[in-house]
Design an enzyme around this catalytic site. Structure first.
Site, PDB file in Angstrom:
ATOM      1  N   ASN A  62     -38.723  42.145  26.769  1.00 38.92           N
ATOM      2  CA  ASN A  62     -39.015  40.962  27.582  1.00 38.92           C
ATOM      3  C   ASN A  62     -40.069  41.200  28.660  1.00 38.92           C
ATOM      4  OD1 ASN A  62     -36.573  42.529  28.345  1.00 38.92           O
ATOM      5  ND2 ASN A  62     -36.786  41.390  30.249  1.00 38.92           N
ATOM      6  N   ALA A  64     -27.433  34.392  26.480  1.00 42.43           N
ATOM      7  CA  ALA A  64     -27.535  35.718  25.882  1.00 42.43           C
ATOM      8  C   ALA A  64     -26.803  36.773  26.705  1.00 42.43           C
ATOM      9  CB  ALA A  64     -28.994  36.107  25.710  1.00 42.43           C
ATOM     10  N   THR A  65     -26.672  36.551  28.005  1.00 42.77           N
ATOM     11  CA  THR A  65     -25.939  37.535  28.813  1.00 42.77           C
ATOM     12  C   THR A  65     -24.506  37.639  28.300  1.00 42.77           C
ATOM     13  OG1 THR A  65     -27.343  37.116  30.727  1.00 42.77           O
ATOM     14  CG2 THR A  65     -25.198  38.134  31.164  1.00 42.77           C
ATOM     15  N   CYS A  92     -35.538  38.692  35.654  1.00 42.22           N
ATOM     16  CA  CYS A  92     -34.206  39.157  36.011  1.00 42.22           C
ATOM     17  C   CYS A  92     -34.253  40.376  36.911  1.00 42.22           C
ATOM     18  CB  CYS A  92     -33.411  39.472  34.748  1.00 42.22           C
ATOM     19  SG  CYS A  92     -33.238  38.026  33.735  1.00 42.22           S
TER      20      CYS A  92
END
Ligand code: PLP
Length: 377
Positions: A149, A70-71, A323
């Site tokens: 998230n 997804a990054t 993250c």
């Protein structure tokens, strides 16, 4: 082991592992570009995976482009919009709660002459009007995640994008749907998004694979040039094993999304009740969020200390977003969690493999942590 960190990553399903292994062995390891039989087999494997993901998202296979995760999908969407519509329009509207995979590319563009507007929640929730009001004629992109998230809040993406596309048809809409895909219904048409980012390892496939949905007719320039794979959009020999695994995981999860949701919702409700009934614990996630992501806080127990205490008991959680790697996050507070609890926040994120017994064990361990670390009786 009790694994409660599924928003960071999920355990690959056996069917996904088998699909990956199969695509690396016997007569299945070919390069999809090869003209011989092995190439054809590999190319068919990729095609099946693409169709499966497209079907789960309610779009056509031609609208799915595989990425490394997804990054890459988020970066491609943001820079792609800047390089296309952004040639004429220099404003980007996004939110103050995006994952760094969206926030950082936007910040990079702000240093290259783009005006980036971050819309924040009001009284703990995003208002459609606030997102729409931030958009003007000069806006090239609106990027808004579907499920946050860190706390599981569901953002009103479909409503906001519908209004924005009606008012400004040229403005591109992008949704990072990583924490929603295969958990809540995510359909490209209903989301009114021109682009949607997905990640394999959040849906029980391995790491290193994701996808970007690009609506038919929307032109996003390629960022990767070479052999012309992914219909010229993303050159590089396809990772057939990872694509096959992503497809296999999505195929299996598609069969029982509602059932899994009901199970995880019951777990989330139970966690909320148990946490709120306990001394010194607070349930932070907003109402009507995704039950898969839950934010809690233990007063006086710093997140990292508590995380490692739980780890010693075989319970794996996150101190917020994996993250953010220990960096203090403002996100729970933006969604209404008390500021004083920021340092004490834990993220408990479920998969359908979790059980009530896992919550019993977590609650027991939290009590023991309070007893041991805070000397609470
Ligand atoms: N977007 C969101 C909302 C996420 O939660 C994550 C991963 O934590 C990403 C993007 C990045 O995904 P990937 O690990 O596939 O690059």
């Amino acid at each position: 082991m009790i694994y409660l960190d599924n928003a960071a990553t999920t355990k690959p399903l056996p069917s996904a592992v088998d699909a990956a292994v199969n695509a690396m062995t016997e007569e299945h390891f070919g390069n999809p570009s090869s003209l011989h039989k092995l190439g054809l087999t590999a190319s068919q494997t990729v095609s099946v995976a693409r169709k499966t993901i497209a079907s789960a998202l309610g779009c056509t296979a031609e609208e799915i482009f595989f990425t490394s995760g997804a990054t890459e999908a988020d970066n491609t969407a943001v820079f792609g919009a800047a390089m296309s519509v952004g040639k004429r329009k220099k404003r980007i509207v996004t939110t103050s709660v995006e994952h760094p995979a969206v926030a950082e590319p936007c910040r990079q563009l702000s240093q290259r002459g783009f005006e980036v507007v971050n819309v924040s929640p009001r009284d703990g929730a995003f208002q459609v009007e606030d997102i729409v009001a931030a958009v003007n004629e000069d806006t090239c992109l609106v990027s808004c995640m579907l499920v946050n998230n860190e706390v599981g809040a569901v953002l009103p993406v479909a409503e906001a994008f519908l209004k924005i596309k009606r008012m400004y048809p040229d403005t591109l809409t992008h949704c990072d749907a990583v924490q929603a895909f295969m958990k809540l219904p995510v359909l490209s048409k209903k989301l009114n998004a021109d682009m949607i980012s997905l990640s394999g390892h959040k849906v029980h496939a391995p790491k290193g694979i994701g996808a970007l949905y690009i609506k038919k007719g929307v032109h996003i320039p390629s960022l990767m040039f070479g052999g012309g794979q992914e219909r010229g959009f993303r050159s590089g020999t396809e990772s057939v094993p990872l694509m096959a695994a992503f497809g296999a995981a999505v195929s299996e999860l598609s069969e029982n999304m509602d059932k899994r949701y009901v199970h995880v919702k019951a777990l989330s409700d139970l966690l909320k009740d148990r946490v709120n009934a306990a001394e010194g614990l607070v349930y932070n996630s907003p109402e009507n969020g995704s039950p898969y992501v839950n934010s809690i806080a233990a007063e006086g127990l710093r997140s990292e200390v508590l995380l490692h205490f739980l780890e010693q008991q075989g319970i794996y959680v996150s101190s917020g977003s994996a993250c953010s790697k220990g960096k203090k996050s403002s996100i729970p507070a933006q969604f209404g969690a008390p500021e004083r609890l920021t340092d004490f926040t834990l993220r408990i994120s479920f998969s359908s493999d979790n059980t009530e017994a896992d919550i019993d064990e977590l609650m027991r361990a939290l009590k023991e942590a309070q007893h041991t670390l805070l000397k609470v009786k």
